[in-house]
Design a protein around this motif. Structure first.
Motif, PDB file in Angstrom:
ATOM      1  N   ARG A   1       0.824  -1.167   0.102  1.00  0.00           N
ATOM      2  CA  ARG A   1       0.077   0.117   0.037  1.00  0.00           C
ATOM      3  C   ARG A   1       0.805   1.469  -0.069  1.00  0.00           C
ATOM      4  O   ARG A   1       0.601   2.068  -0.744  1.00  0.00           O
TER       5      ARG A   1
ATOM      6  N   ASP B   1     -10.522  -8.401   3.264  1.00  0.00           N
ATOM      7  CA  ASP B   1      -9.898  -7.353   2.393  1.00  0.00           C
ATOM      8  C   ASP B   1     -10.662  -6.143   2.038  1.00  0.00           C
ATOM      9  O   ASP B   1     -10.261  -5.119   1.544  1.00  0.00           O
TER      10      ASP B   1
ATOM     11  N   ASN C   1     -11.761   1.211   6.936  1.00  0.00           N
ATOM     12  CA  ASN C   1     -11.207   0.348   5.884  1.00  0.00           C
ATOM     13  C   ASN C   1     -10.150  -0.372   6.231  1.00  0.00           C
ATOM     14  O   ASN C   1      -9.468  -0.168   7.021  1.00  0.00           O
TER      15      ASN C   1
ATOM     16  N   HIS D   1      -7.084  -1.097   4.165  1.00  0.00           N
ATOM     17  CA  HIS D   1      -6.223  -1.050   3.423  1.00  0.00           C
ATOM     18  C   HIS D   1      -4.998  -0.594   3.964  1.00  0.00           C
ATOM     19  O   HIS D   1      -3.860  -0.976   3.618  1.00  0.00           O
TER      20      HIS D   1
END
Length: 625
Positions: free
Chosen positions: A66, A274, A298, A300
């Protein structure tokens, strides 16, 4: 097409990157990273800005995928220097809320977890449960979000039995208190039989329960009971004794087995897939589990960064007594030292943040993680059901992709009076209440005794999408505000009215519109005389039914509110010199006509726009003779 040096990523422009890095000072502050479209894609903080920002651009194989992806997009870096790390933390939080950068950990505004609110901004604070956290008034305090709404209601109900407080949102009688006052459940707030100062002391005791300070409150009350007994005030002592017994019943929860049960601590862990991370935070005070909070983010980011973001937001509005001396975390935090230092300053005592690896504390973290895992599994099952509904709906309507954003519209009125419309939004098959919207119908032909649902729907759709006509540069497809599907509550007539206005606006080609008729749950498409062949019980149709029912509920509730407000204003219309604008100011200040009636001259003049002469008119109207 070649990119200019101004839009070239910094990793491909080493000279500009090095120049920019040397310009960043080695002081505390916040940094903002922008991409080639000048969008802010990441916001961070550091006690040494230069070294933190430089670390992103080192050839470090330990960086996550990321972060590597983000760094390749950065074309500009901005920074804001602050005096302290605490200021950097607060500034970062505010900027993230404002800009919602893609690569930051974004906490979800999830309505399924309730809060408890105490309105300290009011003279007589109210206590209520809400699923919407509004930060409009600084003094108001929110506790939560709590995982168990039923338990929260039960605790609040017991608190109202233990400590006398306002039981009704509005007075039952004009000139006397209700039965709750006579049986000792309410101190007579409606008739101001208790002073604001005395009432706030009562509410503070309730607040201590939700701050996890129940044992401290029991100790205070025990001392007061003993003092009353020594003064031979046995009636007061008996009342306090009953309060202590009630509080002890609240603390009869499962005791957490820890060797040093005098230490206050929080334990936080998460479980993620995910898409989403589900976080649980256990609040343990004196070995007792006093609160279990839940958050959604989230997924991420790295787990440690998610936990750090949750803790920063959670403690940002906490009072010093609510901050524990020890915080157990499932993963190491990227800026744990900064957070620990800031919490230490706020609390006035040493606060430590630990990622335990063995023995009892690690077992506690494992228990919190198991609870987070259960919540993740529950939401995955719900998500699978929604996925099936979306797939079925896409098949029914022959959509190229699953409809991510679906909007539903309905009209509500009584023979044309107070006509209103609702817009409700489902994201991935779930209600997204932050996007709901009300409309008051402005059509002059829709009046009492004359309704026109077709024209009303056309008006609402025109108002909803006119910004795309007024601003041609505004992107349509791909915009998060642009629906994949519009559902109209009604049959062929309602659908035709909407289709006609979309054709006039030249938007029909880009929007998919259907209607759902109530009688047989039939789906109609534009230009088709017969409904689609569907089963009312198949998942896609059920999803449209849920959307239709929610649009209807939302429209009806707004219609009732409008009728109620109109009835209130009709009484105020009789007061000379009191126009519509000042009526709104009065109702906004006092909340109801009953409170306006009870107000003194002095209280009336405190309202903006209400002078002494008009205040006298209002007072005389409610107090004739």
């Amino acid at each position: 097409m070649t990119l200019s040096s101004s839009t070239l990523p910094l990793v491909k422009n080493p000279d500009k990157l090095e120049t920019r890095l040397t310009e960043i000072p080695a002081e505390p502050g916040v940094y903002l990273m922008r991409d080639g479209s000048d969008r802010i894609i990441y916001i961070g903080k550091s006690r040494k800005l230069r070294s933190r920002v430089r670390s992103y651009f080192r050839d470090d194989r330990n960086k996550t995928e990321r972060i590597n992806t983000m760094v390749k997009l950065v074309t500009e870096i901005e920074f804001i220097v602050t005096d302290t790390e605490a200021e950097a933390l607060a500034l970062e939080a505010n900027l993230i809320k404002q800009h919602q950068p893609y690569f930051n950990v974004l906490l979800k505004d999830d309505k399924k977890y309730p809060y408890l609110c105490i309105t300290w901004s009011e003279a007589y604070p109210r206590i209520f449960i809400t699923r919407k956290r509004q930060l409009g008034k600084e003094k108001d305090k929110f506790y939560g979000p709590y995982t168990d709404a039923g338990l929260l209601r039960e605790i609040l109900h017991l608190c109202k039995r233990i400590f006398p407080q306002r039981q009704r949102p509005q007075p039952l009688f004009k000139d006397r208190p209700c039965l709750n006052y006579d049986i000792g459940r309410c101190p007579g707030v409606c008739q101001k039989l208790v002073s604001p100062e005395e009432y706030r002391q009562i509410v503070q005791k309730v607040a201590m329960v939700f701050q996890g300070r129940t044992q401290e409150l029991i100790d205070i009350l025990t001392a007061q009971m003993q003092a009353a007994s020594e003064e031979l005030n046995f009636e007061t002592a008996a009342k306090i004794r009953d309060q202590i017994v009630g509080l002890k019943s609240l603390t009869a929860q499962q005791k957490v087995s820890l060797p040093d049960d005098t230490v206050s601590r929080d334990a936080i862990a998460l479980a993620a897939d995910d898409q989403h991370a589900y976080i649980q935070l256990f609040q343990i005070r004196a070995g007792q589990l006093v609160g279990r909070l839940a958050f959604v983010a989230n997924s991420h980011a790295e787990p440690g960064a998610i936990l750090q973001r949750v803790l920063e937001e959670h403690y940002q509005t906490a009072e010093s007594v609510e901050i524990p001396t020890e915080i157990l975390v499932q993963h190491e935090l990227p800026d744990g030292e900064i957070l620990a230092d800031i919490l230490t300053q706020h609390k006035g005592r040493k606060v430590t943040i630990i990622a335990p690896q063995r023995q009892t504390k690690a077992e506690l973290i494992e228990m919190v993680e198991r609870n987070a895992q259960f919540e993740l599994q529950r939401m995955q099952k719900l998500g699978a059901s929604n996925q099936l509904s979306l797939e079925d709906l896409a098949a029914i309507l022959d959509l190229p992709d699953l409809p991510n954003r679906i909007e539903g519209y309905d009209i509500s009125h009584i023979q044309g009076s107070n006509a209103v419309a609702s817009q409700v939004v489902f994201i991935d098959g779930l209600p997204a209440k932050q996007y709901y919207r009300h409309y008051k119908i402005k059509n002059p032909h829709v009046t009492i005794g004359h309704s026109d649902d077709f024209a009303s729907l056309a008006e609402v759709i025109q108002r909803r999408f006119r910004k795309y006509i007024e601003d041609p540069k505004l992107a349509r497809l791909g915009n998060s505000d642009w629906p994949d599907l519009i559902m109209i509550d009604g049959g062929k007539g309602q659908l035709s009215a909407v289709v006609s206005i979309l054709q006039e606006m030249n938007l029909l080609a880009d929007l998919r519109v259907v209607s759902l008729a109530k009688k047989r749950e039939e789906i109609f498409l534009p230009g088709e005389s017969l409904p689609l062949e569907t089963n009312a019980e198949q998942p896609g149709v059920q999803l449209l039914r849920r959307l239709r029912d929610e649009a209807h509920r939302f429209a009806v509730s707004f219609h009732r509110q409008q009728r109620s407000d109109k009835l209130k204003r009709s009484r105020l219309d009789e007061i000379p010199g009191l126009g519509h604008h000042r009526q709104k100011l009065l109702l906004a200040h006092f909340r109801s006509v009953d409170y306006i009636r009870q107000a003194t001259l002095q209280q009336l003049t405190e309202v903006a726009g209400i002078g002494p002469r008009l205040a006298q008119e209002i007072y005389d109207y409610f107090h004739p003779g």
